[in-house]
Design a protein around this motif. Sequence first.
Motif, PDB file in Angstrom:
ATOM      1  N   GLU A  44       0.830  -1.206   0.000  1.00 51.31           N
ATOM      2  CA  GLU A  44       0.000   0.000   0.000  1.00 51.31           C
ATOM      3  C   GLU A  44       0.864   1.255   0.000  1.00 51.31           C
ATOM      4  N   ILE A  45       1.912   1.254   0.817  1.00 54.68           N
ATOM      5  CA  ILE A  45       2.799   2.415   0.880  1.00 54.68           C
ATOM      6  C   ILE A  45       3.507   2.613  -0.459  1.00 54.68           C
ATOM      7  N   ILE A  46       4.027   1.524  -1.022  1.00 53.58           N
ATOM      8  CA  ILE A  46       4.737   1.610  -2.295  1.00 53.58           C
ATOM      9  C   ILE A  46       3.793   2.028  -3.415  1.00 53.58           C
ATOM     10  N   TYR A  47       2.589   1.460  -3.445  1.00 55.48           N
ATOM     11  CA  TYR A  47       1.669   1.720  -4.549  1.00 55.48           C
ATOM     12  C   TYR A  47       1.149   3.153  -4.555  1.00 55.48           C
ATOM     13  N   ASN A  48       1.218   3.825  -3.419  1.00 56.29           N
ATOM     14  CA  ASN A  48       0.841   5.234  -3.385  1.00 56.29           C
ATOM     15  C   ASN A  48       1.790   6.100  -4.212  1.00 56.29           C
ATOM     16  N   LEU A  49       2.969   5.540  -4.535  1.00 57.59           N
ATOM     17  CA  LEU A  49       3.972   6.294  -5.284  1.00 57.59           C
ATOM     18  C   LEU A  49       3.888   6.054  -6.786  1.00 57.59           C
ATOM     19  N   SER A  84       4.852   2.732 -13.930  1.00 65.17           N
ATOM     20  CA  SER A  84       5.087   3.127 -15.307  1.00 65.17           C
ATOM     21  C   SER A  84       6.573   2.958 -15.611  1.00 65.17           C
ATOM     22  N   ALA A  85       6.893   2.193 -16.644  1.00 66.20           N
ATOM     23  CA  ALA A  85       8.293   1.944 -16.973  1.00 66.20           C
ATOM     24  C   ALA A  85       8.476   1.920 -18.481  1.00 66.20           C
ATOM     25  N   PHE A 267      11.101  -2.021  -4.987  1.00 64.38           N
ATOM     26  CA  PHE A 267      10.497  -1.607  -3.722  1.00 64.38           C
ATOM     27  C   PHE A 267      11.531  -1.106  -2.736  1.00 64.38           C
ATOM     28  N   ASP A 268      12.730  -1.724  -2.758  1.00 57.04           N
ATOM     29  CA  ASP A 268      13.790  -1.316  -1.830  1.00 57.04           C
ATOM     30  C   ASP A 268      14.309   0.070  -2.178  1.00 57.04           C
ATOM     31  N   VAL A 269      14.473   0.368  -3.469  1.00 55.14           N
ATOM     32  CA  VAL A 269      15.029   1.668  -3.850  1.00 55.14           C
ATOM     33  C   VAL A 269      14.048   2.803  -3.568  1.00 55.14           C
ATOM     34  N   LEU A 270      12.776   2.458  -3.363  1.00 52.60           N
ATOM     35  CA  LEU A 270      11.758   3.475  -3.069  1.00 52.60           C
ATOM     36  C   LEU A 270      11.595   3.739  -1.567  1.00 52.60           C
ATOM     37  N   THR A 271      12.170   2.886  -0.728  1.00 52.79           N
ATOM     38  CA  THR A 271      11.998   3.050   0.729  1.00 52.79           C
ATOM     39  C   THR A 271      13.064   3.938   1.320  1.00 52.79           C
TER      40      THR A 271
END
Length: 271
Positions: A44-49, A84-85, A267-271
Amino acid sequence: MTRLREEDISHIPLNLNEYNKKLLKDTGKSLGGIAAYAAGTTKEIIYNLRQDIPAAVIPITCGEGIINGFSISVQRIIDFLGFSAFVTDQKDVGGLAEAVEKGAKIIFLADDNRFVAINILTGKVVDNGEATGKGYAAALDLLSGGLRDKQVLLIGAGPVGTGASVFMSTHGAKVFVYDINREQAEKLKKNLPEVEIINNFYEALSQYDLLFDASPAEGIIGKEHLGEHMMISAPGIPLGLTRECLPLVPHRLIHDALEIGVATMLFDVLT
């Protein structure tokens, strides 16, 4: 990183849905759920981005050159996770410039030695080896119903094995490591004193129900080595199990060429 071949990855874009279903059935979590767990966050936290963090995959020509299908496979995995990639039209430095000009905030690129994800906004760099180790350790934790107070035999003390060891130790597992290069195992133990070094690989195989295969060696584990309840997390290519083993562990084996590693990198690079 082990150099992949086109035939190792050509199936990935077409099989993501089926692989995701298998992970969900075997571990209780989807590809994104495993990656989030490995990264210490939630989907949920990641998908908000997702809408604000486009990602670019840059083909790199140095060394032995581009692996056909690699960049598109990475891009499709990122897309599958809801982001998006795009793959840049240009390569190398031109590709990097193109990625930034088109607004990418996350960059994926690999040569013969390293495969990394870079967060342009924060400066964070995540290496595929460490991320793959964490992702597969998280999958083994879920597959086994939790690693706490359990013993795990780790084969290979390189970057993947090191990333796995950190995750498994943090989650309460007792890690026993074997590496054909004793110095490599000792280096891991120096950084993680709680890890124990194993000297006889085949003798040890029969003593553990949880196995993490981070070795690049092919076919070192035969069906005679498989315990009735053995669960195996085996990242990357080639697979350490012989073909005869595969029908015996259909729901007790986690293995793919790129999927869990790339998802955890993202996911790790976004935290």
